[in-house]
Design a protein around this motif. Structure first.
Motif, short mmCIF file in Angstrom:
data_model
loop_
_atom_site.label_atom_id
_atom_site.label_comp_id
_atom_site.label_asym_id
_atom_site.label_seq_id
_atom_site.Cartn_x
_atom_site.Cartn_y
_atom_site.Cartn_z
N VAL A 204 -4.89 5.00 3.50
CA VAL A 204 -3.81 5.10 4.15
C VAL A 204 -3.75 6.58 5.14
O VAL A 204 -4.30 7.70 4.78
N MET B 19 0.87 -1.23 -0.02
CA MET B 19 -0.07 -0.07 0.03
C MET B 19 0.78 1.18 -0.05
O MET B 19 0.67 2.20 -0.77
N VAL B 20 1.93 1.32 1.15
CA VAL B 20 2.75 2.47 0.78
C VAL B 20 4.18 1.92 0.74
O VAL B 20 4.53 1.04 1.44
N ILE C 290 -4.61 9.35 0.91
CA ILE C 290 -3.92 9.78 2.26
C ILE C 290 -4.90 10.52 3.24
O ILE C 290 -5.51 11.37 2.71
N HIS D 21 -7.39 0.25 7.24
CA HIS D 21 -6.55 1.11 6.77
C HIS D 21 -5.07 0.83 6.71
O HIS D 21 -4.71 -0.07 7.90
N THR D 22 -4.12 1.30 6.10
CA THR D 22 -2.80 1.42 6.47
C THR D 22 -2.57 2.49 7.42
O THR D 22 -2.83 3.55 6.93
N ILE E 40 2.09 5.34 -3.30
CA ILE E 40 0.79 5.12 -2.38
C ILE E 40 -0.21 4.36 -3.08
O ILE E 40 -0.67 4.91 -4.07
N ASP E 41 -0.35 3.38 -2.97
CA ASP E 41 -1.49 2.23 -3.82
C ASP E 41 -0.82 2.33 -5.10
O ASP E 41 -1.73 2.17 -6.02
#
Length: 308
Positions: free
Chosen positions: A152, A1-2, A76, A181-182, A60-61
Motif C-alpha cells: 500500500v 486491501m485498505v 504501508i 500496489h494499492t 490494512i490488509d
C-alpha cells in the motif's frame, strides 16, 4: 486491501472527519480529493497511523492500524506532502538509514539501488539532501516510501515542486506501481487525478460527497449520463428515434446536427443509439460520452457542502 469504516475525528466541538467509509482494493489507484480544511489530510494521517481516530476503524490488509500497528504499518509506504528528510545526510546514507529503520529483509544494497533507479535519483546518490532541488527532494521522499516494496502506498501531493517532465515521469511511475500496489494519493491538480486514478473519493466538511469511478463521476454528480451526438437527418426524426431508446431521459438539440442525450447512468446506450440512428437512416458523424469535467464536478460537490 485498505478498508475505512465509520471513521470520525473530533477536536472539541469540531468534527474534522465525520463518519466516513470507503475501501481501496489491491491494484487500485484511488484519488482522494477535497478542498483545504475538508478533512483530507486528517484522514490520510489516520490511515497511516500517525493520528488516532475518535471512532471507527482502519484496516490494512486485514490488520487494524490501532490494534496491530506494527503489522499494519509494514504494509504501508507513506509520502507526506513535506517529505520526511534529514537534510544533512547524503541520499544513499538516508535511504540506508530508512532501510534499517523499517527493518526491511530484502538484500540491502540491491534493493536501495533498485528503488533509486525507479525514481531516477541514482545520479545524486552521494549528494547532501539539503543541496538538492525541491524536485529531487520529492523524489528522495518517494524513494523512502518504496523501500520494502509495501503493498500500500499513501501519497500526499506527490508531484508538488516537480517540473513538467518530472511530473509526467512520476505520473507514469504511479501508474506502473498501481499494477502491483494499492495506491491512495491526494492532489489539488484535478487533471492529474483524472489522468492517473481508477476511482475518486471526494471529501468536504469531513464527509464523503462522492465515491465513483473517475469516468463516472460526472454522471454521479448530475444524476444522469450524457452522450454528445452529431448526425445527419431531420431533427424531429433524430429526436424521436433517440427518445424511444430505453433509459433516455431527455434529448436536447445543441447546434446544427448536434444533440446532447441524457440517460440513466447505470446503462450504456451507445449500441442502442447506433442501431436507432441506422434504422432511422440518420448517419452518425460523431459520438462521444461527455458531461461535466472533473473540475466542474469538484466545484459542484463542494458548493453543495457549503450551502448545507
Amino acid at each position: 486491501m485498505v478498508e475505512v469504516k465509520n471513521l470520525s475525528k473530533t477536536y472539541g466541538d469540531i468534527k474534522a472527519v465525520d463518519n466516513i467509509s470507503f475501501s481501496a482494493d489491491a491494484g487500485e489507484i484511488l484519488g482522494f480529493l477535497g478542498p483545504n480544511g475538508a478533512g483530507k489530510s486528517t484522514t490520510m494521517n489516520i490511515i497511516t497511523g500517525y493520528l488516532s481516530s475518535s471512532s471507527g476503524t482502519v484496516t490494512i490488509d486485514g490488520f487494524d492500524i490501532l490494534d496491530h500497528p506494527k503489522e499494519a504499518k509494514k504494509k504501508i509506504g507513506y509520502l507526506p506532502e513535506i517529505p520526511p528528510l534529514y537534510p544533512d545526510m547524503t541520499v544513499i546514507g538516508y535511504l540506508s538509514f530508512i532501510f534499517d529503520l523499517k527493518k526491511v529483509r530484502l538484500p540491502k544494497e540491491e534493493h536501495i539501488k533498485e528503488v533509486m533507479a525507479i525514481v531516477k535519483i541514482t545520479d545524486v546518490k552521494n549528494r547532501i539532501i539539503k543541496n538538492l532541488s525541491k524536485g529531487y527532494k520529492q523524489r528522495v521522499g518517494f524513494a523512502q516510501a518504496l523501500l520494502g516494496n509495501p503493498p500500500v502506498l499513501i501519497l500526499d501531493e506527490p508531484t508538488v515542486g516537480l517540473d513538467p517532465k518530472q511530473i509526467i515521469e512520476i505520473r507514469n511511475l504511479i501508474k506502473s506501481l498501481g499494477k502491483k500496489h494499492t495506491v491512495i494519493f491526494s492532489s489539488h491538480v484535478l487533471s492529474e487525478v483524472s489522468a492517473i486514478c481508477d476511482r475518486v473519493v471526494m471529501i468536504n466538511n469531513g464527509k464523503i460527497v462522492a465515491d465513483a469511478k473517475t469516468d463516472k463521476l460526472a454522471s454521479v454528480v448530475s444524476g444522469s449520463g450524457e452522450l454528445t451526438l452529431e448526425a445527419e437527418g431531420s431533427p424531429s426524426t433524430i429526436s424521436d428515434a433517440l427518445n424511444a431508446i430505453t433509459g433516455v431521459k431527455k434529448v436536447e438539440k445543441t447546434g446544427a446536427g448536434r444533440y446532447s442525450v441524457y440517460y440513466d447512468p447505470d446503462l450504456d446506450i451507445r449500441k442502442a443509439v447506433f442501431k436507432a440512428m441506422a434504422k432511422a437512416d440518420c448517419p452518425i458523424l460523431e459520438m462521444y460520452s461527455g458531461g461535466m469535467s472533473l473540475e466542474e464536478s469538484f466545484l459542484k460537490l463542494t458548493e453543495r457542502g457549503e450551502k448545507k
